[in-house]
Design an enzyme around this catalytic site. Structure first.
Site, short mmCIF file in Angstrom:
data_model
loop_
_atom_site.label_atom_id
_atom_site.label_comp_id
_atom_site.label_asym_id
_atom_site.label_seq_id
_atom_site.Cartn_x
_atom_site.Cartn_y
_atom_site.Cartn_z
N ASP A 216 9.06 3.09 1.76
CA ASP A 216 7.87 3.80 2.19
C ASP A 216 7.66 3.50 3.68
OD1 ASP A 216 5.37 4.72 2.81
OD2 ASP A 216 4.35 3.84 1.09
N PHE B 87 0.85 -1.19 0.00
CA PHE B 87 0.00 0.00 0.00
C PHE B 87 0.89 1.24 0.00
CE2 PHE B 87 -2.48 3.49 1.66
CZ PHE B 87 -3.63 3.39 0.88
N LYS C 175 2.14 10.33 8.14
CA LYS C 175 1.36 9.88 9.29
C LYS C 175 1.85 10.47 10.63
CE LYS C 175 -1.30 6.17 7.38
NZ LYS C 175 -0.92 5.14 6.43
C1 LIG Z 1 -1.10 5.41 4.92
C2 LIG Z 1 -0.02 5.07 4.00
C3 LIG Z 1 0.18 5.80 2.81
C4 LIG Z 1 -0.73 6.91 2.38
O1 LIG Z 1 -0.68 7.97 3.29
P1 LIG Z 1 -1.84 9.08 3.29
O2 LIG Z 1 -1.39 10.08 4.30
O3 LIG Z 1 -3.10 8.38 3.66
O4 LIG Z 1 -1.90 9.66 1.93
C5 LIG Z 1 1.25 5.47 2.01
N1 LIG Z 1 2.08 4.46 2.34
C6 LIG Z 1 1.91 3.74 3.47
C7 LIG Z 1 2.88 2.66 3.80
C8 LIG Z 1 0.84 4.01 4.32
O5 LIG Z 1 0.67 3.26 5.41
#
Ligand SMILES: *Cc1c(COP(=O)(O)O)cnc(C)c1O
Length: 465
Positions: free
Chosen positions: A271, A180, A300
């Site tokens: 990420d 994700f 986040k």
């Molecule tokens: C939540 C998340 C995203 C997206 O972040 P948003 O702030 O919701 O746009 C991207 N990568 C990872 C690993 C995430 O957990």
């Protein structure tokens, strides 16, 4: 005077809402009216789908569940005054708790001085935060681009990798199954889930997905790509997959990916939007295996649960593609003074209170407890897994997971789990959760599983009578 009827109605809406914002408490009547309005407006103007999917709405009793305010550091309070222990942590936003006083204070001070910058002069907090991240992040990571979300931090990483690799004739991106990375068209191309992708196809060309945790499969893909001239520009992955259900790769996987990338001249993007900022027991999850990416995505928890902010941190070699023209990739609000103040205070709290180490310790305590429960309730639980304060409980099916999270909700412990996606329930509390609260969570989980087993046994018992 020349106000249209619509503007009079909208003015009444805003007046009503502003009145609500200024209120600290609600009477019972006000609560009933507000909850009814909220459900109605979700139905009519937000998206009725949410009302179907959320466990909290149905488990919330007569008036549904509507949030009102942060409670203590690790709790939140609904409009009816119920206080919930937050074991969802906003899917990894609230690492330093809710309304952490240091973060709130920094944001308040900056709010009084200047919330947003001119866009023309040099803004000091952007400089301070970039310097802090260069110091804090592993290896040669040195330059930061700031945005407003995780998705945007991934988007910037992909664009950086493209700009760096295009002149080298490398255009292929490798992501992993279950990944994700966000839902904008670029980040969605890296995200793996068909449900999210299918309605928006075709996505960006050149994206390939390979099994997470399998280095041989990735090497084979690299080799194939080279043979066809589709050379790999970059690999993007989460060191631990969050949204995918807290999937840990086998030991040695991340260093092997690093080695593979080096061998083929591909960039490595981590990420860490969810795993970063102490969540897994180190400041960054890649530090568990001492692997350094070329580009690191953060968001986040970076804003301390107070402000939204994303950061894309890269090595000088990669980031230098933006030196000649820094306007190649920009965003108006990214790295605004309020967000930078929040991020600086957050990092300060994480370091000062040694929260990554605390995440390791309390995560072990919780995970041991969940594992014991998994052993005692094999009819309900497949397994419990995780690292630090990023954990998941996998149930035998979606319905059991949904029932479990509803039961926890009734006991005023908030865990993830929506109607369609509850087979694996994520547990991501603030790192500030106390030992006593950890024990409270485990006791609640035990009661929930006992109750579930009883309800499941009941119909069978009546059938035999
Ligand atoms: C939540 C998340 C995203 C997206 O972040 P948003 O702030 O919701 O746009 C991207 N990568 C990872 C690993 C995430 O957990």
């Amino acid at each position: 005077m020349n106000r249209l009827p619509n503007s009079a109605s909208a003015l009444a809406c805003t007046a009503h809402a502003l009145n609500l914002i200024e209120k600290r408490t609600l009477t019972h009547e006000e609560m009933k009216t507000l909850n009814k309005e909220v459900i109605d407006y979700f139905q009519q103007h937000v998206n009725p789908g949410f009302l179907e999917y959320r466990k909290s709405v149905t488990a919330g009793g007569d008036y549904g569940a509507v949030e009102w305010q942060a409670g203590g550091l690790n709790t939140l309070v609904d409009t009816q005054g119920h206080e919930f222990l937050d074991c969802l942590g906003g899917f990894g936003i609230f690492n330093v708790g809710h309304r952490n006083p240091k973060v709130v204070s920094a944001v308040q001070h900056q709010l009084e001085k200047q919330p947003l910058h001119s866009q023309e002069l040099l803004d000091p907090l952007r400089a301070m935060l970039a310097k802090t991240l260069a110091t804090l992040t592993p290896g040669k990571l040195k330059y930061s681009f700031f945005s407003n979300s995780g998705t945007e931090s991934v988007e910037a990483a992909l664009k950086l990798a493209k700009a760096y690799q295009s002149p080298r004739g490398k255009f292929t991106f490798v992501a992993t199954s279950g990944a994700f990375h966000g839902k904008s068209l670029g980040s969605l191309s890296a995200t793996a889930k068909a449900d999210f992708r299918k309605p928006f196809m075709p996505l960006l060309p050149g994206f390939r997905h390979v099994a997470f945790g399998n280095i041989d499969a990735m090497r084979a893909l690299f080799t194939d790509c080279k043979k066809t001239g589709d050379d790999v520009a970059a690999v993007i992955l989460e060191p631990i997959q969050g949204e995918g259900g807290v999937i840990l790769p086998p030991p040695g996987y991340l260093p092997a990916v690093r080695k593979l990338c080096d061998e083929f001249g591909a960039l490595l993007i981590f990420d860490e939007v969810q795993t970063g900022m102490g969540r897994t027991g180190k400041m960054f999850a890649c530090e568990h295996e001492n692997v350094q990416p070329d580009i690191l995505c953060l968001a986040k928890a970076l804003g301390g649960g107070v402000m939204p902010i994303g950061a894309t941190v890269a090595t000088e070699e990669v980031f230098s593609v933006l030196f000649d023209n820094p306007f190649l990739h920009t965003t108006t609000f990214g790295g605004n003074p309020l967000s930078c103040a929040a991020a600086l205070a957050t990092i300060h709290v994480l370091l000062e209170e040694n929260l990554p180490a605390q995440a390791q310790q309390k995560g072990n305590l919780l995970l041991d407890g969940f594992k014991e429960l998994a052993q005692q309730y094999p009819d309900l639980v497949v397994e419990a897994r995780g690292q630090g304060m990023l954990m998941a409980i996998e149930f035998v099916d979606n319905e059991i997971g949904y029932q479990f999270s509803s039961e926890m909700f009734r006991q005023q412990v908030l865990v993830a789990g929506t109607l369609i996606n509850a087979k694996t329930v994520r547990v991501e509390p603030p790192l500030t959760l106390t030992i006593e609260q950890c024990e409270q969570v485990l006791a609640a989980a035990r009661r929930a599983l006992t109750a579930l087993r009883q309800t499941l046994a009941a119909p069978a018992a009546t059938a035999t009578n």
